[in-house]
Design an enzyme around this catalytic site. Structure first.
Site, PDB file in Angstrom:
ATOM      1  N   ASP A   1       0.705  -1.146   0.025  1.00  0.00           N
ATOM      2  CA  ASP A   1       0.013   0.009   0.014  1.00  0.00           C
ATOM      3  C   ASP A   1       0.782   1.337  -0.164  1.00  0.00           C
ATOM      4  O   ASP A   1       0.485   2.239   0.871  1.00  0.00           O
ATOM      5  CB  ASP A   1      -0.905  -0.121   1.320  1.00  0.00           C
ATOM      6  CG  ASP A   1      -1.827   1.045   1.308  1.00  0.00           C
ATOM      7  OD1 ASP A   1      -2.251   1.609   0.149  1.00  0.00           O
ATOM      8  OD2 ASP A   1      -2.214   1.454   2.424  1.00  0.00           O
TER       9      ASP A   1
ATOM     10  N   GLU B   1       3.298  -7.797   7.872  1.00  0.00           N
ATOM     11  CA  GLU B   1       2.041  -8.626   7.472  1.00  0.00           C
ATOM     12  C   GLU B   1       2.242  -9.552   6.496  1.00  0.00           C
ATOM     13  O   GLU B   1       1.467  -9.640   5.411  1.00  0.00           O
ATOM     14  CB  GLU B   1       1.025  -7.533   6.882  1.00  0.00           C
ATOM     15  CG  GLU B   1       0.709  -6.562   7.822  1.00  0.00           C
ATOM     16  CD  GLU B   1      -0.622  -5.635   7.751  1.00  0.00           C
ATOM     17  OE1 GLU B   1      -0.946  -5.725   6.398  1.00  0.00           O
ATOM     18  OE2 GLU B   1      -1.125  -4.884   8.319  1.00  0.00           O
TER      19      GLU B   1
ATOM     20  N   ASN C   1      -0.496  -5.216  13.927  1.00  0.00           N
ATOM     21  CA  ASN C   1      -1.230  -4.175  12.991  1.00  0.00           C
ATOM     22  C   ASN C   1      -2.751  -4.369  13.245  1.00  0.00           C
ATOM     23  O   ASN C   1      -3.152  -5.339  12.742  1.00  0.00           O
ATOM     24  CB  ASN C   1      -0.893  -4.329  11.644  1.00  0.00           C
ATOM     25  CG  ASN C   1       0.621  -3.782  11.388  1.00  0.00           C
ATOM     26  OD1 ASN C   1       1.457  -3.506  12.027  1.00  0.00           O
ATOM     27  ND2 ASN C   1       1.256  -4.104  10.103  1.00  0.00           N
TER      28      ASN C   1
ATOM     29  N   TYR D   1      -6.705  -2.832  13.088  1.00  0.00           N
ATOM     30  CA  TYR D   1      -7.728  -1.794  12.377  1.00  0.00           C
ATOM     31  C   TYR D   1      -9.144  -1.861  12.982  1.00  0.00           C
ATOM     32  O   TYR D   1     -10.054  -1.656  12.128  1.00  0.00           O
ATOM     33  CB  TYR D   1      -7.530  -1.692  10.675  1.00  0.00           C
ATOM     34  CG  TYR D   1      -6.287  -1.380  10.611  1.00  0.00           C
ATOM     35  CD1 TYR D   1      -6.055   0.411  10.425  1.00  0.00           C
ATOM     36  CD2 TYR D   1      -5.168  -1.999  10.113  1.00  0.00           C
ATOM     37  CE1 TYR D   1      -4.893   0.699  10.023  1.00  0.00           C
ATOM     38  CE2 TYR D   1      -3.987  -1.243   9.733  1.00  0.00           C
ATOM     39  CZ  TYR D   1      -3.733  -0.093   9.713  1.00  0.00           C
ATOM     40  OH  TYR D   1      -2.568   0.444   9.346  1.00  0.00           O
TER      41      TYR D   1
ATOM     42  N   GLU E   1       0.706  -0.713  13.972  1.00  0.00           N
ATOM     43  CA  GLU E   1      -0.081   0.021  13.051  1.00  0.00           C
ATOM     44  C   GLU E   1      -1.432  -0.064  14.043  1.00  0.00           C
ATOM     45  O   GLU E   1      -2.000  -1.135  14.422  1.00  0.00           O
ATOM     46  CB  GLU E   1      -0.251  -0.536  11.606  1.00  0.00           C
ATOM     47  CG  GLU E   1       0.772  -0.555  10.996  1.00  0.00           C
ATOM     48  CD  GLU E   1       0.716  -0.877   9.659  1.00  0.00           C
ATOM     49  OE1 GLU E   1      -0.477  -0.826   8.934  1.00  0.00           O
ATOM     50  OE2 GLU E   1       1.738  -1.361   8.718  1.00  0.00           O
TER      51      GLU E   1
END
Ligand code: BDP
Length: 608
Positions: free
Chosen positions: A167, A419, A473, A475, A513
């Site tokens: 990304d 990741e 990480n 979200y 993250e």
């Protein structure tokens, strides 16, 4: 010059360094015909191109900005006559991703990987007291044996297009400084230091590698005063009443390594070094024996116009912002940064988690940019035909990164992957090789980690047992249950954390993250996703979770600043999770962080 060295170029009584940065000439080579057509000697048609910089964002047409394939840079350089008898080399801080180097038409070296330095030995080729021709044939195509991983597709108009599995924009070019060096034939190739403390004194165990047999000595200076001396290629430097390197309170000594032949100095190499210890003990990160809670960012080398090219002005602004906000740490997501950034971290007292470019190691399922275009597939990444070659490239990048960065006081840990798809059978063997290698080559034996993707849980992450600390990480409240669902996101997050508490076995955990895309233009009361208000609510929820688990010993938010990505339906001209805009101005969340990070004690949760 056969002897590989990753030492940062330095001037001394025995060494000369001349910058080759400036306006070079440039040409695309979509047919890959340049070598056959003699472009190694001169580009028939060229445009100007600054070095260092990415070539992409200068162009006003899309085909050029998005160009994928071979491209050329050329310049001339002058070699002074008084350098005769020395070894001459051209040193590239990085060329993204593949490079072949030609001097006066002769190929002198080739290099794979876009984020680490390499030298081209040119002693037998250069003409003294004359201008010499330097050509770089570079290529920015992606494939699955590369770090970072991706693929290259061909459009119906015949043009190639890069398909990153990661990304961030696939910026390319000569991204870091280019230097011409004159070096003594017998010279220092490498050196390393390992610090230990006893009372108010420090012992620095050192090793020097040279390509000869003459005597070696090392001196340590505190300003003008010599504070330690040792003879031999390895030994111990004893420093009394040492002034330690610390977070936000850096202190650097000057180390001078000499090779001598009687009274004659054969080589002399200088480096500024901070003295400190770093270890994990009882679930804490200990700097000089004292606990430190990590706070800061995942970053990118990314800015307007210059792309990923080193820009010291941006580097300076970034450090000023990180000091203002109360950060003490960042991860070099997702690749080793320019050496100048680590020198700044040493000067400013920042802690760095250094990451090798092992990103995109997942067949597109998590790469929504690609998955959203219908390319998502599920296969084990570490059981592919490409895996053996990938492992070789991964090892090579890891070795060069550690050798390049091992003496920086700022570098506290190695991040070995970001990741990866780590639920399949091949994961363990792949990980073990790399984690063992990092330990073997780092004289300071820094802790190793990797950033663990969402849905990789303690019971299905096959590599997590190799990590010295766990980096997540996550979200929750963005990709998973965002907006009104944030209540459920928090509950799910806490369930996952309860699971990890059983799998840590005393290891600390940090967040590498967490973040929410936020448009600096959007305000809304009550909040909606993408508004500045939602970014703050998202952060409040995440911080509440972190604060209720004592084993969480750090938080690196994603991302320091908005950054460019490939275009796609998930991105608004780039990733907008920045706490600062791409122009390095604060979003509302920056004030939120400043309040939190300047009030959390340095050793937050140390006694827990
Ligand atoms: C993670 C990646 C990072 C992305 C981030 C995001 O490690 O490179 O930019 O998510 O989605 O998957 O913002």
């Amino acid at each position: 010059m056969q002897d590989k060295s990753l030492l940062y170029p330095c001037e001394s009584s025995a060494r000369r360094v001349v910058s080759l940065d400036g306006m070079w000439r440039f040409a695309f080579d979509p047919q890959g015909q340049g070598v056959d057509k003699g472009w190694t000697m001169a580009l028939p048609e060229s445009i100007t191109m600054p070095v260092p910089a990415s070539f992409c964002d200068f162009f006003t047409d899309k085909d050029s900005r998005e160009y994928c394939g071979d491209f050329w840079y050329e310049t001339d350089f002058f070699v002074p006559g008084e350098w005769e008898g020395k070894d001459i080399a051209v040193r590239f801080g990085s060329v993204t991703h593949h490079a072949r180097i030609f001097v006066n038409g002769v190929e002198v070296t080739a290099h794979e990987g876009g984020f680490l330095p390499f030298d081209a030995a040119v002693t037998d080729i250069v003409r003294y007291n004359q201008h010499n021709h330097l050509a770089v044939l570079a290529n920015n195509e992606l494939n699955e044996t590369m770090l970072p991983a991706g693929r290259t597709t061909t459009l119906s108009n015949g043009k190639k297009m890069a398909m990153p599995y990661f990304d961030f924009y696939n910026y390319a070019g000569i991204h870091r400084p280019v230097k011409l060096m004159a070096l003594p034939k017998e010279r220092v190739l490498d050196f390393s230091v390992v610090h230990s403390l006893s009372g108010t004194d420090a012992d620095v165990a050192y090793t020097v590698t040279t390509n000869g047999d003459h005597a070696v000595c090392v001196d340590v200076y505190d300003g003008a005063e010599k504070v330690a001396h040792a003879d031999g290629k390895s030994g111990t430097l004893h420093i009394e009443n040492v002034r330690l390197w610390n977070v936000h309170a850096a202190y650097l000594y000057s180390f001078v390594i000499r090779i001598t032949d009687g009274e004659t100095v054969v080589d002399e190499y200088h480096e500024k070094i901070g003295i400190r210890t770093f270890e994990i003990k009882d679930g804490n990160f200990l700097l000089n024996g004292k606990a430190v809670y990590l706070r800061g960012f995942g970053k990118h080398e990314d800015a307007d116009i210059r792309g990923r090219g080193l820009d010291l002005a941006t580097v300076k602004r970034d450090y000023e912002l990180m000091k203002w906000i109360g950060a003490n740490c960042f991860r070099t997501s997702h690749y080793p940064y320019a050496e100048e950034l680590y020198q700044m971290a040493d000067e400013e007292g920042f802690l760095v988690i250094d990451e090798v470019p092992a990103v995109g190691f997942m067949e597109s399922t998590m790469n929504f940019l690609s998955a959203s275009q219908g390319n998502g597939k599920k296969v084990g990444w570490f059981e592919k035909e490409t895996t053996p070659q990938l492992l070789e490239n991964h090892k090579a990048a890891l070795i060069d990164m550690i050798n390049r960065d091992k003496n920086h006081a700022s570098v506290i840990a190695w991040s070995i992957l970001n990741e990866p798809q780590c639920t399949s059978e091949g994961t363990e063997a792949y990980f073990k090789t790399l984690f063992d290698l990092a330990h073997e080559i780092d004289p300071q034996k820094r802790p190793r980690t990797y950033a663990i993707v969402m849905m990789s849980l303690p019971n299905n992450s096959k590599g997590q047992q190799f990590a010295d600390f766990i980096s997540l990480n996550r979200y929750y409240g963005w990709y998973v249950m965002g907006g009104m669902n944030i209540v459920d996101a928090e509950a799910a997050f806490r369930r996952e954390m309860d699971g990890w508490s059983m799998a840590l076995h005393g290891r600390p955990m940090i967040f590498t993250e967490y973040g929410a895309d936020t448009m600096p233009s959007e305000h809304k009361l009550p909040s909606v996703m993408w508004s500045q208000e939602y970014q703050n609510e998202y952060l409040d929820m995440n911080h509440a979770v972190f604060d209720s688990y004592d084993f969480v010993k750090g938080e690196l938010v994603w991302n320091f600043a908005d950054f460019q990505t490939t275009e796609g339906i998930m991105r608004v001209n780039g990733n907008k999770k920045g706490i600062f805009t791409r122009q390095r101005q604060p979003k509302d969340a920056a004030f939120h962080f400043r309040a939190r990070w300047t009030s959390l004690p340095v050793d937050y949760k140390a006694d827990k």
